[in-house]
Design a protein around this motif. Structure first.
Motif, PDB file in Angstrom:
ATOM      1  N   GLY A  65       4.313  -6.598  -2.654  1.00 14.18           N
ATOM      2  CA  GLY A  65       3.406  -5.483  -2.898  1.00 14.18           C
ATOM      3  C   GLY A  65       1.969  -5.923  -3.125  1.00 14.18           C
ATOM      4  O   GLY A  65       1.689  -7.068  -3.494  1.00 14.18           O
ATOM      5  N   LEU A  66       1.048  -4.985  -2.919  1.00 10.46           N
ATOM      6  CA  LEU A  66      -0.374  -5.249  -3.102  1.00 10.46           C
ATOM      7  C   LEU A  66      -0.813  -5.214  -4.564  1.00 10.46           C
ATOM      8  O   LEU A  66      -1.781  -5.888  -4.943  1.00 10.46           O
ATOM      9  CB  LEU A  66      -1.196  -4.205  -2.327  1.00 10.46           C
ATOM     10  CG  LEU A  66      -1.423  -4.441  -0.831  1.00 10.46           C
ATOM     11  CD1 LEU A  66      -1.845  -3.147  -0.155  1.00 10.46           C
ATOM     12  CD2 LEU A  66      -2.482  -5.513  -0.605  1.00 10.46           C
ATOM     13  N   LEU A  67      -0.128  -4.433  -5.390  1.00  9.60           N
ATOM     14  CA  LEU A  67      -0.609  -4.175  -6.748  1.00  9.60           C
ATOM     15  C   LEU A  67      -0.871  -5.434  -7.570  1.00  9.60           C
ATOM     16  O   LEU A  67      -1.926  -5.518  -8.221  1.00  9.60           O
ATOM     17  CB  LEU A  67       0.361  -3.252  -7.487  1.00  9.60           C
ATOM     18  CG  LEU A  67       0.088  -1.757  -7.377  1.00  9.60           C
ATOM     19  CD1 LEU A  67       1.155  -0.964  -8.117  1.00  9.60           C
ATOM     20  CD2 LEU A  67      -1.300  -1.407  -7.912  1.00  9.60           C
ATOM     21  N   PRO A  68       0.025  -6.405  -7.615  1.00 11.36           N
ATOM     22  CA  PRO A  68      -0.269  -7.587  -8.431  1.00 11.36           C
ATOM     23  C   PRO A  68      -1.563  -8.288  -8.035  1.00 11.36           C
ATOM     24  O   PRO A  68      -2.325  -8.747  -8.891  1.00 11.36           O
ATOM     25  CB  PRO A  68       0.953  -8.491  -8.182  1.00 11.36           C
ATOM     26  CG  PRO A  68       2.050  -7.549  -7.829  1.00 11.36           C
ATOM     27  CD  PRO A  68       1.386  -6.473  -7.030  1.00 11.36           C
ATOM     28  N   ARG A  69      -1.853  -8.352  -6.746  1.00 11.14           N
ATOM     29  CA  ARG A  69      -3.073  -9.012  -6.296  1.00 11.14           C
ATOM     30  C   ARG A  69      -4.307  -8.176  -6.635  1.00 11.14           C
ATOM     31  O   ARG A  69      -5.340  -8.708  -7.054  1.00 11.14           O
ATOM     32  CB  ARG A  69      -2.999  -9.276  -4.789  1.00 11.14           C
ATOM     33  CG  ARG A  69      -1.848 -10.200  -4.416  1.00 11.14           C
ATOM     34  CD  ARG A  69      -1.820 -10.548  -2.938  1.00 11.14           C
ATOM     35  NE  ARG A  69      -0.654 -11.381  -2.634  1.00 11.14           N
ATOM     36  CZ  ARG A  69      -0.439 -11.977  -1.471  1.00 11.14           C
ATOM     37  NH1 ARG A  69      -1.314 -11.827  -0.485  1.00 11.14           N
ATOM     38  NH2 ARG A  69       0.637 -12.723  -1.289  1.00 11.14           N
ATOM     39  N   LEU A  70      -4.196  -6.865  -6.453  1.00 13.50           N
ATOM     40  CA  LEU A  70      -5.321  -5.992  -6.776  1.00 13.50           C
ATOM     41  C   LEU A  70      -5.632  -6.041  -8.274  1.00 13.50           C
ATOM     42  O   LEU A  70      -6.801  -6.138  -8.680  1.00 13.50           O
ATOM     43  CB  LEU A  70      -5.007  -4.555  -6.343  1.00 13.50           C
ATOM     44  CG  LEU A  70      -4.775  -4.346  -4.842  1.00 13.50           C
ATOM     45  CD1 LEU A  70      -4.341  -2.915  -4.565  1.00 13.50           C
ATOM     46  CD2 LEU A  70      -6.027  -4.686  -4.039  1.00 13.50           C
ATOM     47  N   ARG A  71      -4.603  -5.990  -9.081  1.00 13.42           N
ATOM     48  CA  ARG A  71      -4.803  -6.042 -10.530  1.00 13.42           C
ATOM     49  C   ARG A  71      -5.338  -7.398 -10.970  1.00 13.42           C
ATOM     50  O   ARG A  71      -6.159  -7.487 -11.896  1.00 13.42           O
ATOM     51  CB  ARG A  71      -3.487  -5.729 -11.238  1.00 13.42           C
ATOM     52  CG  ARG A  71      -3.104  -4.252 -11.144  1.00 13.42           C
ATOM     53  CD  ARG A  71      -1.700  -4.013 -11.643  1.00 13.42           C
ATOM     54  NE  ARG A  71      -1.383  -2.583 -11.688  1.00 13.42           N
ATOM     55  CZ  ARG A  71      -0.164  -2.102 -11.813  1.00 13.42           C
ATOM     56  NH1 ARG A  71       0.885  -2.940 -11.890  1.00 13.42           N
ATOM     57  NH2 ARG A  71       0.041  -0.803 -11.853  1.00 13.42           N
ATOM     58  N   HIS A  72      -4.884  -8.449 -10.329  1.00 12.08           N
ATOM     59  CA  HIS A  72      -5.381  -9.795 -10.616  1.00 12.08           C
ATOM     60  C   HIS A  72      -6.892  -9.850 -10.408  1.00 12.08           C
ATOM     61  O   HIS A  72      -7.630 -10.382 -11.262  1.00 12.08           O
ATOM     62  CB  HIS A  72      -4.672 -10.795  -9.700  1.00 12.08           C
ATOM     63  CG  HIS A  72      -5.179 -12.196  -9.803  1.00 12.08           C
ATOM     64  ND1 HIS A  72      -4.523 -13.173 -10.519  1.00 12.08           N
ATOM     65  CD2 HIS A  72      -6.289 -12.795  -9.285  1.00 12.08           C
ATOM     66  CE1 HIS A  72      -5.205 -14.317 -10.444  1.00 12.08           C
ATOM     67  NE2 HIS A  72      -6.271 -14.109  -9.681  1.00 12.08           N
ATOM     68  N   LEU A  73      -7.359  -9.293  -9.314  1.00 13.59           N
ATOM     69  CA  LEU A  73      -8.784  -9.326  -9.018  1.00 13.59           C
ATOM     70  C   LEU A  73      -9.579  -8.391  -9.928  1.00 13.59           C
ATOM     71  O   LEU A  73     -10.713  -8.712 -10.310  1.00 13.59           O
ATOM     72  CB  LEU A  73      -9.019  -8.979  -7.544  1.00 13.59           C
ATOM     73  CG  LEU A  73      -8.457 -10.000  -6.548  1.00 13.59           C
ATOM     74  CD1 LEU A  73      -8.563  -9.491  -5.125  1.00 13.59           C
ATOM     75  CD2 LEU A  73      -9.161 -11.349  -6.687  1.00 13.59           C
ATOM     76  N   GLU A  74      -8.979  -7.255 -10.278  1.00 17.51           N
ATOM     77  CA  GLU A  74      -9.661  -6.343 -11.202  1.00 17.51           C
ATOM     78  C   GLU A  74      -9.868  -6.983 -12.569  1.00 17.51           C
ATOM     79  O   GLU A  74     -10.813  -6.641 -13.290  1.00 17.51           O
ATOM     80  CB  GLU A  74      -8.855  -5.046 -11.347  1.00 17.51           C
ATOM     81  CG  GLU A  74      -8.956  -4.133 -10.134  1.00 17.51           C
ATOM     82  CD  GLU A  74      -8.114  -2.879 -10.281  1.00 17.51           C
ATOM     83  OE1 GLU A  74      -8.673  -1.774 -10.129  1.00 17.51           O
ATOM     84  OE2 GLU A  74      -6.899  -2.994 -10.550  1.00 17.51           O
ATOM     85  N   ALA A  75      -8.994  -7.910 -12.926  1.00 14.86           N
ATOM     86  CA  ALA A  75      -9.067  -8.548 -14.243  1.00 14.86           C
ATOM     87  C   ALA A  75     -10.003  -9.755 -14.284  1.00 14.86           C
ATOM     88  O   ALA A  75     -10.223 -10.331 -15.359  1.00 14.86           O
ATOM     89  CB  ALA A  75      -7.669  -8.973 -14.689  1.00 14.86           C
ATOM     90  N   LEU A  76     -10.563 -10.137 -13.142  1.00 12.39           N
ATOM     91  CA  LEU A  76     -11.454 -11.298 -13.121  1.00 12.39           C
ATOM     92  C   LEU A  76     -12.678 -11.051 -14.000  1.00 12.39           C
ATOM     93  O   LEU A  76     -13.359 -10.032 -13.871  1.00 12.39           O
ATOM     94  CB  LEU A  76     -11.912 -11.600 -11.693  1.00 12.39           C
ATOM     95  CG  LEU A  76     -10.937 -12.300 -10.751  1.00 12.39           C
ATOM     96  CD1 LEU A  76     -11.596 -12.493  -9.390  1.00 12.39           C
ATOM     97  CD2 LEU A  76     -10.467 -13.620 -11.313  1.00 12.39           C
ATOM     98  N   LYS A  77     -12.980 -11.986 -14.883  1.00  9.89           N
ATOM     99  CA  LYS A  77     -14.150 -11.857 -15.740  1.00  9.89           C
ATOM    100  C   LYS A  77     -15.414 -12.335 -15.032  1.00  9.89           C
ATOM    101  O   LYS A  77     -16.521 -11.901 -15.360  1.00  9.89           O
ATOM    102  CB  LYS A  77     -13.929 -12.648 -17.029  1.00  9.89           C
ATOM    103  CG  LYS A  77     -12.806 -12.080 -17.887  1.00  9.89           C
ATOM    104  CD  LYS A  77     -12.633 -12.867 -19.172  1.00  9.89           C
ATOM    105  CE  LYS A  77     -11.510 -12.256 -20.028  1.00  9.89           C
ATOM    106  NZ  LYS A  77     -11.302 -13.012 -21.292  1.00  9.89           N
TER     107      LYS A  77
END
Length: 315
Positions: A283-295
């Protein structure tokens, strides 16, 4: 090739249509940028400014009287493609691959006359293939000469690579192979084969047709498990640069690998489909959330590409 069921894929973070529309398209895509990606001519012109190669433009037909110039243009051409600027889903695209005397030979092998092509141009101008039925313009561009390494896997059509890009980061990719069922079009809903690609290497992971696992191309019989895309990092870099060119936070970037010119951009999509998840078996969600969490987001396309190649490579 590993196969993951839709139920398990959901547990692994499958992005559904509603969440895609609300959490990603509506949130990250400014609607003012849509006319740019919904118009192939505008896309082509802006991409030139950002160093992203596209097929050579031969002619733009905006008015009926300009169709007469088309006849002169194609007298010395053996191959070209006609596209509606505002068409979608491959509608209205005519690909000519050769000549037979005064006749033009299409990718399907059918021979047609210049009068048929001129009527097609007229229909494009009338908006027959445009998204809202509004008047359109026709683009006549160079024929893509597909890399032989990929061409042998596809039937009656050029295979392309779809890359989903989020905030300038390429997050997932697949190779789309035309079949007889898809009538030579790289459209998964019509029966093309989707081959998931490892974002780290460009090598094949899984393959599906009609959302069901396949290990061989249904028409060529070739196995799909050892495909490796040439110039992979270049393709990722081109996809990443489309973010600076458009400002779209969530989009699909469609590329082809030309035998002479290397990677070329075909078009952009502000509402990319979700079948890429089935092709990749994740799925795409883990990767999208990973990038959203980048500081600390990466500011250059090259940095973003290197980051995803390290972070999202298949284990």
């Amino acid at each position: 090739m590993q196969w993951i069921s839709p139920r398990k894929l959901k547990r692994l973070g499958m992005l559904n249509m509603n969440r895609r529309n609300v959490d990603y398209i509506a949130r990250y895509n400014d609607r003012s940028a849509y006319p740019l990606v919904d118009n192939k001519l505008k896309t082509k012109l802006i991409m030139e400014e950002y160093g992203v190669n596209t097929p050579k433009l031969f002619q733009v037909v905006r008015q009926q009287h300009e169709i007469s110039h088309f006849r002169e243009l194609v007298q010395d051409l053996s191959g070209f493609a006609i596209k509606p600027a505002k068409g979608s889903g491959g509608k209205g695209i005519t690909v000519v691959t050769g000549r037979d005397g005064d006749q033009f030979v299409k990718a399907s092998g059918a021979a047609i006359g210049t009068d048929v092509l001129e009527r097609h141009l007229s229909n494009i101008l009338a908006g027959l293939y445009s998204l809202a039925g509004s008047p359109d313009v026709a683009i006549v561009e160079d024929l893509v000469q597909c890399s032989p390494a990929l061409a042998r896997y596809s039937v009656e059509g050029v295979p392309d690579i779809r890359i989903v890009v989020f905030q300038g980061y390429p997050v997932m990719a697949m190779l789309r192979l035309a079949t007889r069922a898809s009538d030579g079009k790289a459209n998964l809903h019509q029966g093309a084969v989707g081959v998931g690609l490892d974002i780290g290497t460009g090598k094949s992971l899984n393959a599906v047709q009609f959302n069901r696992p396949v290990s061989m191309h249904p028409d060529t019989g070739l196995p799909l498990e050892n495909i490796a895309i040439e110039d992979w990092q270049t393709m990722l870099d081109m996809a990443a640069r489309c973010y600076e060119a458009t400002g779209l936070g969530y989009m699909g970037v469609d590329l082809v690998l030309d035998a002479n010119q290397g990677p070329l951009l075909l078009e952009l999509n502000a509402r990319p489909g979700l079948a890429i998840q089935m092709a990749n078996g994740r799925g795409l969600l883990p990767r999208l959330r990973h990038l959203e969490a980048l500081k600390r987001p990466h500011f250059s396309p090259g940095e973003r590409v290197r980051y995803v190649m390290d972070s999202f490579a298949a284990l």
